[in-house]
Scaffold this motif. Structure first.
Motif, PDB file in Angstrom:
ATOM      1  N   LEU A 154       0.833  -1.202   0.000  1.00 50.94           N
ATOM      2  CA  LEU A 154       0.000   0.000   0.000  1.00 50.94           C
ATOM      3  C   LEU A 154       0.867   1.250   0.000  1.00 50.94           C
ATOM      4  O   LEU A 154       0.640   2.176  -0.794  1.00 50.94           O
ATOM      5  N   TYR A 155       1.874   1.297   0.874  1.00 39.68           N
ATOM      6  CA  TYR A 155       2.719   2.489   0.967  1.00 39.68           C
ATOM      7  C   TYR A 155       3.575   2.660  -0.286  1.00 39.68           C
ATOM      8  O   TYR A 155       3.788   3.782  -0.758  1.00 39.68           O
ATOM      9  N   LEU A 156       4.069   1.557  -0.832  1.00 41.73           N
ATOM     10  CA  LEU A 156       4.850   1.644  -2.067  1.00 41.73           C
ATOM     11  C   LEU A 156       3.980   2.169  -3.206  1.00 41.73           C
ATOM     12  O   LEU A 156       4.419   3.006  -4.011  1.00 41.73           O
ATOM     13  N   GLY A 157       2.748   1.685  -3.267  1.00 38.61           N
ATOM     14  CA  GLY A 157       1.833   2.183  -4.294  1.00 38.61           C
ATOM     15  C   GLY A 157       1.602   3.670  -4.173  1.00 38.61           C
ATOM     16  O   GLY A 157       1.567   4.395  -5.176  1.00 38.61           O
ATOM     17  N   LEU A 158       1.446   4.160  -2.930  1.00 34.25           N
ATOM     18  CA  LEU A 158       1.238   5.590  -2.723  1.00 34.25           C
ATOM     19  C   LEU A 158       2.473   6.399  -3.119  1.00 34.25           C
ATOM     20  O   LEU A 158       2.357   7.514  -3.629  1.00 34.25           O
ATOM     21  N   LEU A 159       3.653   5.849  -2.868  1.00 36.36           N
ATOM     22  CA  LEU A 159       4.883   6.562  -3.207  1.00 36.36           C
ATOM     23  C   LEU A 159       5.008   6.815  -4.701  1.00 36.36           C
ATOM     24  O   LEU A 159       5.460   7.884  -5.127  1.00 36.36           O
ATOM     25  N   ILE A 160       4.619   5.839  -5.507  1.00 37.34           N
ATOM     26  CA  ILE A 160       4.805   5.973  -6.957  1.00 37.34           C
ATOM     27  C   ILE A 160       3.532   6.413  -7.676  1.00 37.34           C
ATOM     28  O   ILE A 160       3.568   6.707  -8.872  1.00 37.34           O
ATOM     29  N   PHE A 161       2.411   6.477  -6.954  1.00 42.37           N
ATOM     30  CA  PHE A 161       1.127   6.770  -7.590  1.00 42.37           C
ATOM     31  C   PHE A 161       1.110   8.106  -8.332  1.00 42.37           C
ATOM     32  O   PHE A 161       0.599   8.178  -9.459  1.00 42.37           O
TER      33      PHE A 161
END
Length: 438
Positions: free
Chosen positions: A36-43
């Motif tokens: 979830l956090y990785l997705g938010l970082l690159i979103f």
């Protein structure tokens, strides 16, 4: 200094039974949260890759705990709202357009329900805030390059990256960075700015100097972004959020500073000539001329928000029960005025006119209830918890922003709003100081 203590929750020191092994040692962060956090970082940079990570982890959680999710009152409330939105869309003049409009709402409800279980504890909320704030760093740097170094696109790498990055911004002169429009960037940066303040205050109180320096840098960068977007809406909301921080922290000197600056700016924009002229020498023209529309004089009446709001209200009166259907406003407004606008620049009015009062209430009531419970929870704790507070204020900021604009059509802004709502409505209450293992 603050006149009352603040409970500081250090992520590495919070212990929960499910996050410890048999020896009492803290386990590494679970993979679903990491995704979830990785997705938010690159979103922000790649909605496709970030979306795959976020949708993937929430879909996995539905697969694992779908039965539990289906038993939650929020799921029932959102299901009712979804059914009413569907019925409204089927009764639209062009149902195909309205049914496509559901894609801006229904999937995000599903993500919100599942992500509540992924953001249960103070540690999760802190990491969520950090991921959002850190994701704003490359966005801000690209925006600064766009405005000051002449960076421009288009930059396309298939579906992975698609940035228009027009020289000088979109509209011209207003920073848009990797977003398609300045207002979408303003909303995104407003959320990151609000969360960055909370994280920096927490680091300051816990004497984490490196994190304070990083936080101040990100606050400054997002402040510059908000200025360069030339979004009056974001400026006003940022002032409101700053005032709320000042009141809750009892930093009365900050209230005085903000009040004085606001008075000078308002005087430069709207004051009488004897007062206005000297103040305009102090305040940058990009600010006072934007506020009083001197930068964009003689705008057509069709582009004024008051005109759009009145038209949306009239539409809601003609079909109060079911509305005209999602995404029907642009066609109706163009047929009436000859000008095309994607939305009426007010989210409640948009829903009232397009979906009717039943669907609007079914959607807004549970969201309002979650927000109310979040405020009550902070009061119940009796102490100022900075991370839950900043998340609540970030959701407040994007909600206020949507009273004068509608940016949820950008999935990056949309998903942040729903994840903030999920963080407010997470299942487990914040740990008390006695539950923190030093």
């Amino acid at each position: 200094m603050m006149s009352r203590p603040i409970d500081i929750y250090l992520p590495e020191r919070i212990v929960h039974p499910k996050q410890t092994d048999n020896n009492g040692s803290i386990k590494p962060l679970m993979r679903p949260q990491q995704s979830l956090y990785l997705g938010l970082l690159i979103f922000p940079l790649s909605p496709l890759l970030g979306g795959i990570a976020i949708v993937g982890v929430t879909a996995w959680h539905w697969w694992q705990d779908g039965r539990s999710h289906l038993q939650q009152p929020l799921t029932w409330s959102f299901t009712l709202a979804a059914l009413l939105l569907l019925l409204s869309s089927l009764q639209a003049h062009d149902p195909s357009i309205s049914l496509l409009g559901l894609a801006n709402i229904l999937p995000f409800m599903v993500i919100c329900i599942a992500s509540r279980a992924l953001i249960q504890h103070p540690q999760h909320r802190q990491h969520l805030s950090q991921a959002i704030v850190l994701s704003s760093l490359p966005v801000a740097l690209i925006g600064l390059g766009q405005q000051y170094l002449g960076w421009h696109g288009p930059i396309h790498l298939g579906w992975l990256i698609s940035w228009d990055l027009e020289a000088g911004g979109t509209p011209p002169g207003r920073m848009a960075s990797v977003f398609g429009y300045a207002n979408s960037l303003a909303n995104f940066s407003l959320i990151a700015w609000t969360l960055a303040i909370g994280l920096t205050l927490q680091a300051w109180r816990s004497q984490q100097r490196a994190q304070v320096a990083t936080g101040l840098l990100l606050i400054c960068l997002n402040s510059i972004v908000l200025f360069e977007t030339s979004s009056r809406n974001s400026w006003a909301v940022a002032i409101v959020i700053a005032l709320i921080y000042g009141i809750l922290l009892r930093w009365y000197w900050l209230l005085g500073v903000i009040g004085a600056i606001a008075a000078i700016i308002i005087g430069a924009a709207f004051g009488p000539p004897p007062l206005q002229s000297p103040l305009q020498q102090i305040v940058p023209r990009a600010i006072w001329a934007r506020l009083n529309d001197d930068l964009y004089p003689n705008r057509p009446v069709e582009t004024l928000r008051i005109t759009q709001w009145q038209f949306a209200w009239d539409l809601s009166q003609e079909r109060p029960l079911w509305g005209w259907g999602l995404r029907q406003f642009p066609q109706l407004y163009q047929a009436e005025t000859g000008a095309w606008l994607g939305h009426p620049h007010n989210l409640p009015l948009m829903f009232l006119s397009e979906t009717g009062i039943l669907a609007t209430l079914a959607l807004f009531i549970p969201i309002g209830w979650i927000y109310y419970q979040g405020v009550r929870h902070l009061k119940h704790l009796g102490t100022l918890n900075l991370i839950p507070l900043s998340i609540l204020l970030a959701f407040t900021a994007t909600s206020l922003f949507h009273l004068v604009d509608v940016t949820l059509f950008d999935a990056r802004v949309n998903i942040l709003g729903w994840l903030l709502l999920a963080a407010i409505d997470s299942h487990q209450p914040d740990l008390r100081p006695s539950q923190i293992t030093l």
